[in-house]
Write a protein that holds these residues in place. Structure first.
Motif, PDB file in Angstrom:
ATOM      1  N   PRO A 164       0.796  -1.230   0.000  1.00 42.66           N
ATOM      2  CA  PRO A 164       0.000   0.000   0.000  1.00 42.66           C
ATOM      3  C   PRO A 164       0.834   1.288   0.000  1.00 42.66           C
ATOM      4  O   PRO A 164       0.283   2.376  -0.128  1.00 42.66           O
ATOM      5  CB  PRO A 164      -0.802  -0.079   1.308  1.00 42.66           C
ATOM      6  N   HIS A 165       2.150   1.196   0.119  1.00 43.01           N
ATOM      7  CA  HIS A 165       3.018   2.346   0.398  1.00 43.01           C
ATOM      8  C   HIS A 165       3.614   2.984  -0.863  1.00 43.01           C
ATOM      9  O   HIS A 165       4.144   2.305  -1.728  1.00 43.01           O
ATOM     10  CB  HIS A 165       4.156   1.884   1.310  1.00 43.01           C
ATOM     11  N   PHE A 166       3.547   4.324  -0.897  1.00 43.21           N
ATOM     12  CA  PHE A 166       4.197   5.127  -1.945  1.00 43.21           C
ATOM     13  C   PHE A 166       4.912   6.276  -1.258  1.00 43.21           C
ATOM     14  O   PHE A 166       4.383   6.862  -0.312  1.00 43.21           O
ATOM     15  CB  PHE A 166       3.157   5.687  -2.923  1.00 43.21           C
ATOM     16  N   GLU A 167       6.112   6.609  -1.740  1.00 45.49           N
ATOM     17  CA  GLU A 167       6.837   7.730  -1.143  1.00 45.49           C
ATOM     18  C   GLU A 167       7.535   8.549  -2.221  1.00 45.49           C
ATOM     19  O   GLU A 167       7.888   8.037  -3.276  1.00 45.49           O
ATOM     20  CB  GLU A 167       7.835   7.254  -0.088  1.00 45.49           C
ATOM     21  N   ARG A 168       7.717   9.811  -1.893  1.00 41.31           N
ATOM     22  CA  ARG A 168       8.414  10.726  -2.805  1.00 41.31           C
ATOM     23  C   ARG A 168       9.836  10.229  -2.965  1.00 41.31           C
ATOM     24  O   ARG A 168      10.529   9.995  -1.994  1.00 41.31           O
ATOM     25  CB  ARG A 168       8.395  12.151  -2.219  1.00 41.31           C
ATOM     26  N   SER A 169      10.277  10.068  -4.190  1.00 41.08           N
ATOM     27  CA  SER A 169      11.588   9.474  -4.470  1.00 41.08           C
ATOM     28  C   SER A 169      12.744  10.416  -4.222  1.00 41.08           C
ATOM     29  O   SER A 169      13.847   9.996  -3.939  1.00 41.08           O
ATOM     30  CB  SER A 169      11.651   9.008  -5.924  1.00 41.08           C
ATOM     31  N   PHE A 170      12.501  11.722  -4.369  1.00 45.01           N
ATOM     32  CA  PHE A 170      13.580  12.695  -4.205  1.00 45.01           C
ATOM     33  C   PHE A 170      13.029  13.998  -3.656  1.00 45.01           C
ATOM     34  O   PHE A 170      11.827  14.247  -3.696  1.00 45.01           O
ATOM     35  CB  PHE A 170      14.305  12.947  -5.530  1.00 45.01           C
ATOM     36  N   ILE A 171      13.924  14.804  -3.144  1.00 42.24           N
ATOM     37  CA  ILE A 171      13.601  16.156  -2.699  1.00 42.24           C
ATOM     38  C   ILE A 171      14.603  17.099  -3.362  1.00 42.24           C
ATOM     39  O   ILE A 171      15.608  16.659  -3.916  1.00 42.24           O
ATOM     40  CB  ILE A 171      13.675  16.300  -1.165  1.00 42.24           C
ATOM     41  N   TRP A 172      14.335  18.362  -3.295  1.00 37.12           N
ATOM     42  CA  TRP A 172      15.281  19.368  -3.788  1.00 37.12           C
ATOM     43  C   TRP A 172      15.997  19.968  -2.593  1.00 37.12           C
ATOM     44  O   TRP A 172      15.369  20.383  -1.631  1.00 37.12           O
ATOM     45  CB  TRP A 172      14.566  20.461  -4.563  1.00 37.12           C
ATOM     46  N   LYS A 173      17.310  19.975  -2.647  1.00 39.55           N
ATOM     47  CA  LYS A 173      18.115  20.569  -1.587  1.00 39.55           C
ATOM     48  C   LYS A 173      19.267  21.309  -2.251  1.00 39.55           C
ATOM     49  O   LYS A 173      20.007  20.710  -3.037  1.00 39.55           O
ATOM     50  CB  LYS A 173      18.634  19.483  -0.640  1.00 39.55           C
ATOM     51  N   ALA A 174      19.383  22.576  -1.952  1.00 37.61           N
ATOM     52  CA  ALA A 174      20.457  23.392  -2.520  1.00 37.61           C
ATOM     53  C   ALA A 174      20.499  23.250  -4.043  1.00 37.61           C
ATOM     54  O   ALA A 174      21.538  22.996  -4.632  1.00 37.61           O
ATOM     55  CB  ALA A 174      21.795  23.037  -1.893  1.00 37.61           C
ATOM     56  N   GLU A 175      19.312  23.389  -4.661  1.00 34.16           N
ATOM     57  CA  GLU A 175      19.190  23.391  -6.120  1.00 34.16           C
ATOM     58  C   GLU A 175      19.555  22.072  -6.796  1.00 34.16           C
ATOM     59  O   GLU A 175      19.841  22.033  -7.979  1.00 34.16           O
ATOM     60  CB  GLU A 175      20.027  24.536  -6.735  1.00 34.16           C
ATOM     61  N   ARG A 176      19.573  20.981  -6.043  1.00 32.65           N
ATOM     62  CA  ARG A 176      19.848  19.689  -6.679  1.00 32.65           C
ATOM     63  C   ARG A 176      18.921  18.625  -6.093  1.00 32.65           C
ATOM     64  O   ARG A 176      18.445  18.748  -4.970  1.00 32.65           O
ATOM     65  CB  ARG A 176      21.313  19.286  -6.509  1.00 32.65           C
ATOM     66  N   LYS A 177      18.690  17.606  -6.897  1.00 32.67           N
ATOM     67  CA  LYS A 177      17.866  16.486  -6.442  1.00 32.67           C
ATOM     68  C   LYS A 177      18.640  15.659  -5.434  1.00 32.67           C
ATOM     69  O   LYS A 177      19.808  15.354  -5.643  1.00 32.67           O
ATOM     70  CB  LYS A 177      17.510  15.575  -7.616  1.00 32.67           C
ATOM     71  N   VAL A 178      17.963  15.284  -4.349  1.00 33.47           N
ATOM     72  CA  VAL A 178      18.543  14.423  -3.326  1.00 33.47           C
ATOM     73  C   VAL A 178      17.541  13.308  -3.067  1.00 33.47           C
ATOM     74  O   VAL A 178      16.338  13.558  -2.957  1.00 33.47           O
ATOM     75  CB  VAL A 178      18.795  15.211  -2.009  1.00 33.47           C
ATOM     76  N   LYS A 179      18.026  12.075  -2.986  1.00 33.11           N
ATOM     77  CA  LYS A 179      17.139  10.957  -2.684  1.00 33.11           C
ATOM     78  C   LYS A 179      16.448  11.220  -1.350  1.00 33.11           C
ATOM     79  O   LYS A 179      17.083  11.599  -0.380  1.00 33.11           O
ATOM     80  CB  LYS A 179      17.936   9.662  -2.642  1.00 33.11           C
ATOM     81  N   ALA A 180      15.138  11.052  -1.337  1.00 34.23           N
ATOM     82  CA  ALA A 180      14.347  11.313  -0.128  1.00 34.23           C
ATOM     83  C   ALA A 180      14.415  10.102   0.796  1.00 34.23           C
ATOM     84  O   ALA A 180      13.560   9.229   0.757  1.00 34.23           O
ATOM     85  CB  ALA A 180      12.910  11.639  -0.486  1.00 34.23           C
ATOM     86  N   THR A 181      15.448  10.038   1.607  1.00 33.80           N
ATOM     87  CA  THR A 181      15.567   8.984   2.610  1.00 33.80           C
ATOM     88  C   THR A 181      15.450   9.629   3.982  1.00 33.80           C
ATOM     89  O   THR A 181      15.710  10.827   4.138  1.00 33.80           O
ATOM     90  CB  THR A 181      16.925   8.259   2.517  1.00 33.80           C
ATOM     91  N   TRP A 182      15.096   8.827   4.966  1.00 40.46           N
ATOM     92  CA  TRP A 182      14.979   9.402   6.314  1.00 40.46           C
ATOM     93  C   TRP A 182      16.316   9.936   6.780  1.00 40.46           C
ATOM     94  O   TRP A 182      16.367  10.931   7.499  1.00 40.46           O
ATOM     95  CB  TRP A 182      14.376   8.392   7.290  1.00 40.46           C
ATOM     96  N   ARG A 183      17.408   9.321   6.359  1.00 38.30           N
ATOM     97  CA  ARG A 183      18.732   9.815   6.765  1.00 38.30           C
ATOM     98  C   ARG A 183      19.003  11.208   6.182  1.00 38.30           C
ATOM     99  O   ARG A 183      19.636  12.032   6.818  1.00 38.30           O
ATOM    100  CB  ARG A 183      19.821   8.836   6.333  1.00 38.30           C
ATOM    101  N   ASN A 184      18.513  11.446   4.956  1.00 33.69           N
ATOM    102  CA  ASN A 184      18.686  12.759   4.339  1.00 33.69           C
ATOM    103  C   ASN A 184      17.739  13.804   4.928  1.00 33.69           C
ATOM    104  O   ASN A 184      18.019  14.989   4.878  1.00 33.69           O
ATOM    105  CB  ASN A 184      18.464  12.687   2.821  1.00 33.69           C
TER     106      ASN A 184
END
Length: 168
Positions: free
Chosen positions: A132-152
């Protein structure tokens, strides 16, 4: 879209609310039969996460997560769980059923739509699959894509409402 889904979307990270609303709309349009998408989980507090983590460990029940508080993308408002509501009444997590008889399982029609929008599906995980789970694959940080992990996400600053701050 039903009221429970709307209410859960309102609590997601502000940057994904419109996107999730659009995804649900596209899923509902693709599912031309008896099924409609319902968001069953969105933002989850650290307390709620720890309670789920305890299940099957220190509390009765089956293990439903390997994530402690802060280790789930739900804790950052960047994940949703879904079910299909059949005929406006019954909840279904049947990933094989083709309620609209178009030759494609309704669940997988939704998986494809989420993927088009850059969301990862828990059904693709190597271990502890979470269908049932879906999550955002990436986020934007400092103008670049970053994998959206809990560690990030865990150490990023938060706004006054507790949402992680990141910019595009």
């Amino acid at each position: 879209m039903d009221k429970p889904s709307e209410n859960r979307i309102k609590k997601l990270h502000p940057l994904v609310r419109k996107e999730v609303t659009q995804i649900v709309k596209e899923c509902d349009e693709a599912l031309t039969g008896r099924a409609k998408v319902r968001i069953t989980q969105g933002l989850r507090t650290f307390k709620e996460q720890d309670e789920l983590y305890a299940q099957g460990r220190t509390k009765a029940g089956k293990k439903v997560t390997n994530a402690k508080a802060g280790q789930s993308i739900h804790n950052y408002g960047l994940a949703v769980d879904i079910c299909l509501i059949i005929d406006g009444k019954a909840a279904s997590w049947d990933t094989a059923k083709d309620w609209d008889n178009d030759g494609v399982a309704d669940w997988y029609e939704c998986v494809k739509i989420f993927a088009r929008h850059g969301w990862s599906w828990g059904g693709n995980w190597k271990t502890f699959k979470d269908l049932p789970h879906f999550e955002r694959s990436f986020i934007w940080k400092a103008e670049r894509k970053v994998k959206a992990t809990w560690r990030n996400l865990q150490n990023l600053p938060k706004d006054k409402d507790g949402y992680v701050i990141f910019t595009k």
